[in-house]
Write a protein that holds these residues in place. Sequence first.
Motif, PDB file in Angstrom:
ATOM      1  N   LYS A  17       0.851  -1.193   0.000  1.00  0.00           N
ATOM      2  CA  LYS A  17       0.000   0.000   0.000  1.00  0.00           C
ATOM      3  C   LYS A  17       0.883   1.238   0.000  1.00  0.00           C
ATOM      4  O   LYS A  17       2.008   1.212   0.509  1.00  0.00           O
ATOM      5  N   GLU A  20       2.157   6.903   3.657  1.00  0.00           N
ATOM      6  CA  GLU A  20       1.843   8.304   3.928  1.00  0.00           C
ATOM      7  C   GLU A  20       3.115   9.031   4.352  1.00  0.00           C
ATOM      8  O   GLU A  20       3.876   8.529   5.183  1.00  0.00           O
ATOM      9  N   TYR A  33       0.960  10.622  -0.366  1.00  0.00           N
ATOM     10  CA  TYR A  33       1.290   9.196  -0.319  1.00  0.00           C
ATOM     11  C   TYR A  33       2.299   8.881  -1.405  1.00  0.00           C
ATOM     12  O   TYR A  33       2.281   9.474  -2.487  1.00  0.00           O
ATOM     13  N   ARG A  35       3.899   5.670  -3.550  1.00  0.00           N
ATOM     14  CA  ARG A  35       3.816   4.266  -3.949  1.00  0.00           C
ATOM     15  C   ARG A  35       5.237   3.715  -4.011  1.00  0.00           C
ATOM     16  O   ARG A  35       6.131   4.348  -4.572  1.00  0.00           O
ATOM     17  N   CYS A  64       0.885   9.556  -5.084  1.00  0.00           N
ATOM     18  CA  CYS A  64      -0.483   9.081  -5.304  1.00  0.00           C
ATOM     19  C   CYS A  64      -1.364   9.453  -4.117  1.00  0.00           C
ATOM     20  O   CYS A  64      -0.887  10.003  -3.121  1.00  0.00           O
ATOM     21  N   ASP A  65      -2.645   9.133  -4.236  1.00  0.00           N
ATOM     22  CA  ASP A  65      -3.542   9.328  -3.100  1.00  0.00           C
ATOM     23  C   ASP A  65      -3.524   8.054  -2.247  1.00  0.00           C
ATOM     24  O   ASP A  65      -2.798   7.097  -2.566  1.00  0.00           O
ATOM     25  N   GLU A  66      -4.320   8.037  -1.198  1.00  0.00           N
ATOM     26  CA  GLU A  66      -4.287   6.895  -0.271  1.00  0.00           C
ATOM     27  C   GLU A  66      -4.756   5.587  -0.917  1.00  0.00           C
ATOM     28  O   GLU A  66      -4.434   4.508  -0.426  1.00  0.00           O
ATOM     29  N   ASP A  67      -5.447   5.682  -2.061  1.00  0.00           N
ATOM     30  CA  ASP A  67      -5.891   4.485  -2.775  1.00  0.00           C
ATOM     31  C   ASP A  67      -4.906   4.057  -3.857  1.00  0.00           C
ATOM     32  O   ASP A  67      -5.163   3.095  -4.582  1.00  0.00           O
ATOM     33  N   GLY A  68      -3.810   4.802  -4.004  1.00  0.00           N
ATOM     34  CA  GLY A  68      -2.807   4.469  -5.007  1.00  0.00           C
ATOM     35  C   GLY A  68      -3.035   5.094  -6.367  1.00  0.00           C
ATOM     36  O   GLY A  68      -2.315   4.801  -7.312  1.00  0.00           O
ATOM     37  N   LYS A  69      -4.011   5.987  -6.487  1.00  0.00           N
ATOM     38  CA  LYS A  69      -4.279   6.656  -7.761  1.00  0.00           C
ATOM     39  C   LYS A  69      -3.313   7.832  -7.922  1.00  0.00           C
ATOM     40  O   LYS A  69      -3.102   8.605  -6.982  1.00  0.00           O
TER      41      LYS A  69
END
Length: 111
Positions: A17, A20, A33, A35, A64-69
């Motif tokens: 994941k 942060e 975030y 990756r 990326c954001d917390e969802d990996g995007k």
Amino acid sequence: MKLSIATLTEKKAFSAKPVEVTFEWKGETITTYVRQLSYQTAVGDIRSHNGGDIYANRIAASICDEDGKPVFTVADITGEADEERGGLDPDLTSLLLIEIGKVQNLGKAKS
């Protein structure tokens, strides 16, 4: 070892994941975030060898954001996405690259 999702998962062949990170920029605390190195960074590295910008590719593949995007495209970073907005601030670029480096070195022994 037989190549399978199960054996690759066991060997930790997939990136975890996003991590942060928090840092200071222009008097503000920035949280984002990162990756860990993955397929996306490998593709960006290959593009860099074919004339792409290695730093812009690394930031676009890693931040990326917390969802990996992804937060950025390469064009956002280089300024090609919006000429009026221009490229990413050089100090912010440096700080992002430092945070990316820190995440990539998590858990590695210091020499």
